[in-house]
Write a protein that holds these residues in place. Structure first.
Motif, short mmCIF file in Angstrom:
data_model
loop_
_atom_site.label_atom_id
_atom_site.label_comp_id
_atom_site.label_asym_id
_atom_site.label_seq_id
_atom_site.Cartn_x
_atom_site.Cartn_y
_atom_site.Cartn_z
N ARG A 120 0.72 10.61 -3.70
CA ARG A 120 1.38 11.83 -3.18
C ARG A 120 2.13 12.54 -4.30
O ARG A 120 2.09 13.75 -4.43
CB ARG A 120 2.34 11.36 -2.09
CG ARG A 120 3.07 12.43 -1.35
CD ARG A 120 3.63 11.83 -0.07
NE ARG A 120 4.76 10.94 -0.29
CZ ARG A 120 4.87 9.72 0.24
NH1 ARG A 120 3.91 9.22 0.98
NH2 ARG A 120 5.95 8.98 0.01
N LEU A 163 0.24 4.82 -1.99
CA LEU A 163 0.20 6.13 -1.33
C LEU A 163 1.31 7.05 -1.85
O LEU A 163 1.10 8.25 -2.04
CB LEU A 163 0.32 5.95 0.19
CG LEU A 163 -0.98 5.48 0.87
CD1 LEU A 163 -0.70 4.88 2.24
CD2 LEU A 163 -1.98 6.63 1.00
N PHE A 166 0.83 -1.21 0.00
CA PHE A 166 0.00 0.00 0.00
C PHE A 166 0.86 1.26 0.00
O PHE A 166 0.43 2.31 -0.45
CB PHE A 166 -0.98 -0.02 1.18
CG PHE A 166 -0.36 0.17 2.54
CD1 PHE A 166 -0.05 1.45 3.00
CD2 PHE A 166 -0.10 -0.91 3.37
CE1 PHE A 166 0.51 1.64 4.27
CE2 PHE A 166 0.46 -0.73 4.62
CZ PHE A 166 0.77 0.54 5.08
N ARG A 167 2.08 1.14 0.51
CA ARG A 167 2.94 2.34 0.55
C ARG A 167 3.26 2.83 -0.87
O ARG A 167 3.45 4.01 -1.09
CB ARG A 167 4.24 2.07 1.32
CG ARG A 167 4.02 2.08 2.81
CD ARG A 167 5.32 2.12 3.62
NE ARG A 167 5.00 2.36 5.02
CZ ARG A 167 4.53 1.44 5.85
NH1 ARG A 167 4.32 0.21 5.42
NH2 ARG A 167 4.26 1.74 7.10
N LEU A 174 -6.54 6.57 4.06
CA LEU A 174 -5.50 7.59 3.89
C LEU A 174 -5.40 8.00 2.43
O LEU A 174 -5.23 9.18 2.11
CB LEU A 174 -4.15 7.03 4.38
CG LEU A 174 -4.13 6.64 5.86
CD1 LEU A 174 -2.79 6.00 6.23
CD2 LEU A 174 -4.38 7.87 6.74
N GLU A 188 4.22 4.44 13.07
CA GLU A 188 4.89 3.38 12.32
C GLU A 188 4.02 2.73 11.24
O GLU A 188 4.44 2.60 10.09
CB GLU A 188 5.34 2.26 13.29
CG GLU A 188 6.26 2.72 14.40
CD GLU A 188 7.53 3.36 13.84
OE1 GLU A 188 8.04 2.87 12.81
OE2 GLU A 188 7.98 4.38 14.42
N ARG A 189 2.80 2.35 11.65
CA ARG A 189 2.01 1.47 10.79
C ARG A 189 1.79 2.02 9.40
O ARG A 189 1.77 1.29 8.42
CB ARG A 189 0.64 1.21 11.42
CG ARG A 189 0.55 -0.14 12.06
CD ARG A 189 -0.67 -0.19 12.95
NE ARG A 189 -1.87 -0.51 12.20
CZ ARG A 189 -3.10 -0.23 12.63
NH1 ARG A 189 -3.27 0.43 13.75
NH2 ARG A 189 -4.15 -0.56 11.90
N PHE A 190 1.59 3.33 9.30
CA PHE A 190 1.31 3.92 8.00
C PHE A 190 2.34 4.97 7.63
O PHE A 190 2.06 5.91 6.89
CB PHE A 190 -0.11 4.51 7.99
CG PHE A 190 -1.19 3.48 8.20
CD1 PHE A 190 -1.61 2.67 7.15
CD2 PHE A 190 -1.76 3.28 9.45
CE1 PHE A 190 -2.58 1.70 7.33
CE2 PHE A 190 -2.73 2.32 9.65
CZ PHE A 190 -3.14 1.52 8.58
N SER A 191 3.55 4.84 8.17
CA SER A 191 4.59 5.83 7.90
C SER A 191 4.74 6.02 6.39
O SER A 191 4.57 5.07 5.64
CB SER A 191 5.92 5.36 8.50
OG SER A 191 6.31 4.14 7.88
N PRO A 192 4.99 7.22 5.89
CA PRO A 192 5.39 8.43 6.64
C PRO A 192 4.24 9.20 7.26
O PRO A 192 4.42 10.35 7.65
CB PRO A 192 6.05 9.27 5.55
CG PRO A 192 5.29 8.92 4.30
CD PRO A 192 4.97 7.47 4.43
N TYR A 193 3.06 8.60 7.34
CA TYR A 193 1.92 9.32 7.91
C TYR A 193 1.74 8.92 9.37
O TYR A 193 1.98 7.78 9.75
CB TYR A 193 0.64 9.00 7.13
CG TYR A 193 0.82 9.21 5.65
CD1 TYR A 193 0.93 10.50 5.13
CD2 TYR A 193 0.92 8.13 4.78
CE1 TYR A 193 1.13 10.70 3.78
CE2 TYR A 193 1.11 8.32 3.43
CZ TYR A 193 1.22 9.61 2.92
OH TYR A 193 1.42 9.80 1.58
N PRO A 201 -5.32 1.56 4.53
CA PRO A 201 -4.63 2.41 3.54
C PRO A 201 -5.58 3.21 2.65
O PRO A 201 -5.28 4.35 2.29
CB PRO A 201 -3.85 1.41 2.69
CG PRO A 201 -3.83 0.13 3.42
CD PRO A 201 -4.87 0.16 4.49
#
Lengths: 422, 395
Positions: free
Chosen positions: A135, A131, A127-128, B209, B40-45, B206
C-alpha cells in the motif's frame, strides 16, 4: 486455388513464424542446431542449486531479461518470436490488425519482489506487513508482473493487434491451444489473420521445485545434454525449459490477395479432455486417441495421410508410453513405420510454449524436407516400437504432420499441418 | 430467431449473498439489499466472504475435495450447480461432448510456508538458498496442482465429466469477458453446440488482496456502494468471493432436449482501450453505440469494481448516453475478478427469466425501473485493463 476447405470453411495458412529456445534466437540458429542433433540442456546457473534434486534445465540465458523474473522473460520471449514472425509475414510490426492469442504460464509475484517488499518496513505482523508495504510503496512494476493480463496487453500495444487479447493456459498444451483459437477465429470469419504465440520464461527455482516434488523431472544431472531421452528405456522425466514460438495465421484468401509466401497450412485442430486424474492419463489412452482423431477429422484427412509425427515426447515414463499406446491405436500397424521424433530431446519441455515451438518446427520439417532427430536414443524402450528418427536427422519428403500436445489437468490438443494448400 | 442463437439454459452462482439463483434473486430483490461483510479477518480491508457451503453436495468424493484448495472447490462446486440447473448433470453423453471455457487466475499459495520464508529471510542474506531449502522440504507436493490455473477446468472434468474440450483463459476481468464472447461465437458459428463457461474467485487469502494492493486498488474504511467510493480511503475496490458458471446451448440443441432457457446472449463487444492515452469514458461510449439500437431504458448490470478511474468513466459513459438504468451489483457481492462478467450475465439472465428488474442498490446513483426486462446490458470494465459488455435478451 480453392480458398475454402472440404467443410466450406476458410483455409488457414501460416505466413510468418518465429522461435526462441535454449538453442538460440530465430529459426535459422534453431534449425541448424536441431538438425545437427545439438542439445540446449545445460547446468542451471540462474539460481543456486543447493538442495535441488534436478540441477539442469533448458533455460534461455542469453537475453537481457533472462535474470529479470518469469514475467519479464516471458514477455521478451514472446516479443522476439512475434517480431520474427510478423516481419517474415511482411506485415508492419506495429500494425498487425488481427487478434492476439497468447499461451503463457500463470504468473505470481516474484519471490525476490515479495522478499524485498516484506523487508522494506516492519510495522505489522505477518501478511498485514506485506499488504501495508504494498500500500505504501505502490510498486507498479510488481503489480504489472503479477497481473495475468499484462504480457498480452504489452504485446498488443507493441504489435498493434486488434481487440482484447486472449491469454490462455491449457498447461503443456497451451501453445497448441493458442493456434487452435486463432484458426477458429479465422474460420468464423472474424478476422483475416491472427497472431498465435506460446511463450514460457518461468523456469524459476520454485517452478523447478514444484515439478520436482511431483517427480516429473529428470534427475540425470551428470550429463545434461543426455538427460532428455524420449522413448528410451532409461528415461526418467522431462527437462524443464523455456522458449517461445509465434505464428502468423492467415486465411488463404488474404495471403494470396497480398502475395504473401505460404509457409504451410493449418489443416485441423482437435482436443479432448481427460477426466481420469490430475496428472495421469486414462490407462486406455482414450482421451489422447480422441484428440488425434478429432484433429484428423477436423482436417478432413484420414490417418493414412499423415507422413510424420512431431511427438509430445516429454521423456517421462508415463507420457511416452501413453503416447505410443494412443498412436498405435489410431495408426495401427503402420505406426511402426511412420517417422516420429521429439524436439524435446534437444530443447527440453518448454511447457506453455511447447505446442507453438513444435508447430514451427513441424512446418520447417516439411519446408526443409528434413526430420530433426530424437537424440539420446541409445537404449530403446522395447515396449515402445517406433521409428523415432534416432540420433541423426533424416531427409524425407514430408507433406503432412501431426503434432501432439498433452498436459496436466487432462489437456490433450493435436494439430494437423500440411505443406501446401490442397 | 436462429437455430444457433446462444441460449442460457443453466446458471450456477455463489457469492456472499448465498448459493444458487433463488438465493440471489431473494437477496437482491429484498426491500433493502444488504451486503454480507467480513471487516476483521483482513482489516483494514473489507471483504465479502463465501457463504457456508456443503462441498459434498457437488463434489461427492472426499479425495477430490482434498486435492483442491478453496478456489478450485468453489469453481467446481458452482460448475456443478450450473450443470444441475441445466438438467445435464447425469447425462453422461451430453457432458462428455460438452465444451468448456474457464476464466481463471491462480490458486492459493501455502500461507504458512511463505510466511516462514519471509520471516527467516529477515535474519539471513542467502535468500536464494533459503528458498531452495524451505520450498523443497515444506511444500506439499500436490499443492502445485491446486495452484495451476488450468486445474480448475481439470477438476471440473474429473468431478463432473465435462470432457468435450477444456480451455482456460487468464487475465482478470478480460478473461471472463473473452470466455463468454468466445463461447457465444463458437455456438453462433456452429463450432460448438453446448458449452460450460464461467469463473470463480476466492478472495480470502492475503495474496488475492495483495494482487490488487500492489497498485493501491483496494478500498479501506467503511462499506459504501461502488459509485460512492471516491471519498473513501484507498483505491475503491472491495473484493468478494464468488463464482458464476453458465451452460450455453444453441437454440436448436436446447429445444431438441426440451429445455427452457433463462435468456439468450446477444452481441458481446470487448476492447483493450489504451487507457494511458485514450479517454476511457469516450471509448466506452463508443462501445455502447456499437450495440444494436433498442427502445426505452434498459437495465444495466454493471460490473463496476469501484476502482476510481474505471468506475467514474463507466458511470459517465452510462449516464451520458440515454437509456441505461444502472445496477452496480458489486456493491453487494464485492469484486469477483475473473468471474465479474459471467456473474453480470447470470444476473441479467435471471431478471429476464423472473420478469422483474432489480431494485436500485444505491438510491443516490441508480434510477428505479418498472416493467419486465426484455433486454439487459451486462458490463465488466476492468479495474486496471480490458473492457467488455454484452446484451442479454429474452429467450
Amino acid at each position: 486455388m480453392k480458398t475454402t476447405d472440404s467443410f466450406g470453411r476458410p483455409v488457414v495458412v501460416v505466413t510468418g513464424m518465429g522461435v526462441v529456445t535454449s538453442l538460440g534466437q530465430g529459426k535459422a540458429d534453431n534449425w541448424s542446431a536441431l538438425t545437427s542433433g545439438r542439445s540446449g540442456i545445460h547446468p542451471i546457473t540462474r539460481f543456486p542449486i543447493d538442495h535441488l534434486a534436478t540441477t539442469i534445465a533448458g533455460t534461455v540465458d542469453f537475453l537481457p531479461s533472462s535474470d529479470k523474473g518469469a514475467s519479464a522473460l516471458t514477455y521478451q520471449l514472446a516479443d522476439l518470436a512475434a517480431e520474427e514472425a510478423i516481419a517474415e509475414a511482411g506485415i508492419p510490426t506495429d500494425d498487425f490488425t488481427g487478434p492476439l492469442f497468447l499461451a503463457a504460464p500463470p504468473v505470481e509475484l516474484d519471490w525476490h519482489d515479495r522478499l524485498a517488499l516484506y523487508a522494506s518496513a516492519k510495522e505489522e505482523d505477518g501478511f498485514r506487513n506485506l499488504l501495508a508495504n504494498a500500500r505504501r510503496r505502490r510498486e507498479r512494476d510488481y503489480f504489472d508482473a503479477s497481473q495475468f493480463g499484462t504480457i498480452a496487453d504489452r504485446l498488443a500495444d507493441k504489435f498493434g493487434t486488434r481487440g482484447l487479447p486472449i491469454t490462455l493456459s491449457t498447461a503443456c498444451a497451451s501453445g497448441a491451444t493458442a493456434i487452435q483459437l486463432g484458426v477458429e477465429a479465422i474460420r468464423r470469419g472474424e478476422c483475416d489473420r491472427a497472431l498465435a504465440i506460446g511463450a514460457d520464461g518461468s523456469a524459476t527455482a520454485e517452478a523447478l521445485i514444484r515439478f520436482s516434488l511431483l517427480s516429473a523431472l529428470s534427475t540425470q544431472n551428470e550429463r545434461p545434454e543426455k538427460a532428455s531421452k524420449p522413448f528410451s528405456k532409461d528415461r526418467d522425466g522431462f527437462v524443464l525449459a523455456e522458449g517461445s514460438g509465434a505464428l502468423v495465421l492467415e486465411s488463404l484468401e488474404s495471403a494470396l490477395a497480398r502475395g504473401a509466401e505460404i509457409l504451410g497450412v493449418m489443416r485441423g485442430c482437435g482436443e479432448k479432455a481427460d477426466d481420469f486424474h490430475r496428472t495421469r492419463s486414462k490407462p486406455d489412452g482414450s482421451p489422447a486417441i480422441a484428440a488425434v482423431q478429432a484433429a484428423l477429422s477436423d482436417a478432413g484427412m484420414s490417418d493414412s495421410e499423415i507422413a510424420y509425427i512431431n511427438a509430445h515426447g516429454t521423456s517421462t515414463p508415463e507420457n511416452d508410453k501413453m503416447e505410443h499406446l494412443s498412436l498405435s491405436t489410431v495408426f495401427g500397424e503402420r505406426m511402426r513405420e511412420i517417422p516420429i521424433s521429439s524436439n524435446k530431446s534437444m530443447i527440453g519441455h518448454t511447457l506453455s510454449a511447447a505446442g507453438a515451438v513444435e508447430a514451427v518446427f513441424s512446418l520447417m520439417t516439411m519446408r526443409e524436407s528434413v526430420i530433426p532427430p530424437t537424440i539420446n536414443y541409445d537404449n530403446p524402450d522395447p515396449a515402445i516400437e517406433l521409428d523415432v528418427v534416432p540420433n541423426r536427422k533424416r531427409e524425407a519428403d514430408i507433406t503432412s504432420v501431426l503434432s501432439n500436445s498433452f498436459g496436466f489437468g487432462g489437456q490433450n490438443t493435436c494439430l494437423v499441418m500440411a505443406r501446401e494448400p490442397v | 430467431m436462429s437455430a444457433r442463437d446462444v441460449m442460457i439454459t443453466g446458471i450456477g452462482m455463489v457469492s456472499s449473498l448465498g448459493e444458487g439463483t433463488d438465493a440471489h434473486w431473494q437477496a437482491l430483490t429484498a426491500e433493502k439489499p444488504t451486503p454480507v461483510l467480513d471487516c476483521e479477518r483482513f482489516s483494514p480491508y473489507l471483504i465479502h466472504p463465501l457463504p457456508g457451503i456443503d462441498w459434498g453436495l457437488q463434489i461427492p468424493k472426499r479425495g477430490d475435495q482434498r486435492q483442491m484448495e478453496t478456489w478450485q472447490r468453489l469453481g467446481t462446486y458452482t460448475a456443478g450447480l450450473a450443470l444441475d440447473d441445466a438438467g445435464v448433470k447425469d447425462d453422461e453423453a451430453l457432458v462428455a461432448s460438452m465444451d468448456m471455457i474457464v476464466a481463471a487466475g491462480g490458486g492459493e499459495r501455502d500461507q504458512a510456508v511463505d510466511q516462514g520464508i519471509l520471516d527467516a529471510a529477515m535474519t539471513r542474506n542467502d535468500h536464494d538458498i533459503l528458498l531452495n531449502e524451505k520450498l523443497t522440504t515444506e511444500l506439499r507436493p500436490t499443492l502445485f496442482l491446486a495452484q495451476l490455473s488450468n486445474l480448475l477446468a481439470g477438476n471440473i472434468s474429473i468431478v463432473h465429466k465435462v470432457t468435450g474440450s477444456s480451455r482456460t483463459f487468464m487475465g482478470e476481468e478480460g478473461a471472463g469477458i473473452s470466455a463468454i464472447e468466445t463461447a457465444a461465437a463458437r455456438i453462433r458459428s456452429g463450432q460448438s453446440s453446448h458449452i460450460l463457461v464461467g469463473a470463480a474467485f476466492q478472495t480470502e487469502h492475503p495474496d488475492m488482496l495483495l494482487a490488487y494492493e500492489l497498485a493501491g486498488y483496494l478500498s479501506r474504511g467503511d462499506w459504501t456502494p461502488v459509485w460512492q467510493r471516491e471519498k473513501a480511503e484507498g483505491g475503491g475496490v472491495i473484493t468478494g468471493s464468488g463464482a458464476a458458471f453458465l451452460v450455453l446451448e444453441s437454440r436448436e440443441h436446447a429445444e431438441k432436449r426440451g429445455r427452457k432457457a433463462y435468456a439468450a446472449i446477444g452481441p458481446v463487444v470487448s476492447e483493450r482501450v489504451r487507457r494511458s492515452r485514450a479517454d476511457l469514458a469516450e471509448a466506452l461510449t463508443g462501445m455502447l453505440e456499437s450495440l444494436p439500437p433498442r427502445d426505452g431504458t434498459i437495465m444495466t448490470l454493471s460490473g463496476a469494481s469501484g476502482a476510481h478511474a474505471a468506475t467514474a468513466a463507466e458511470k459517465q459513459a452510462l449516464s451520458t448516453a440515454p437509456g441505461f438504468a444502472i445496477r452496480g451489483f458489486s456493491s453487494l457481492t464485492g469484486h469477483l475478478k475473473e468471474a465479474q462478467f459471467p456473474f453480470a450475465i447470470a444476473l441479467a439472465a435471471l431478471a429476464i427469466e423472473r420478469g422483474h428488474p432489480y431494485p436500485v442498490f444505491d438510491a443516490e446513483n441508480e434510477q428505479p425501473l418498472e416493467g419486465a426486462p426484455e433486454t439487459v446490458l451486462a458490463t465488466a470494465i476492468g479495474y486496471n485493463l480490458f473492457e467488455g459488455m454484452g446484451l442479454v435478451t429474452k429467450a
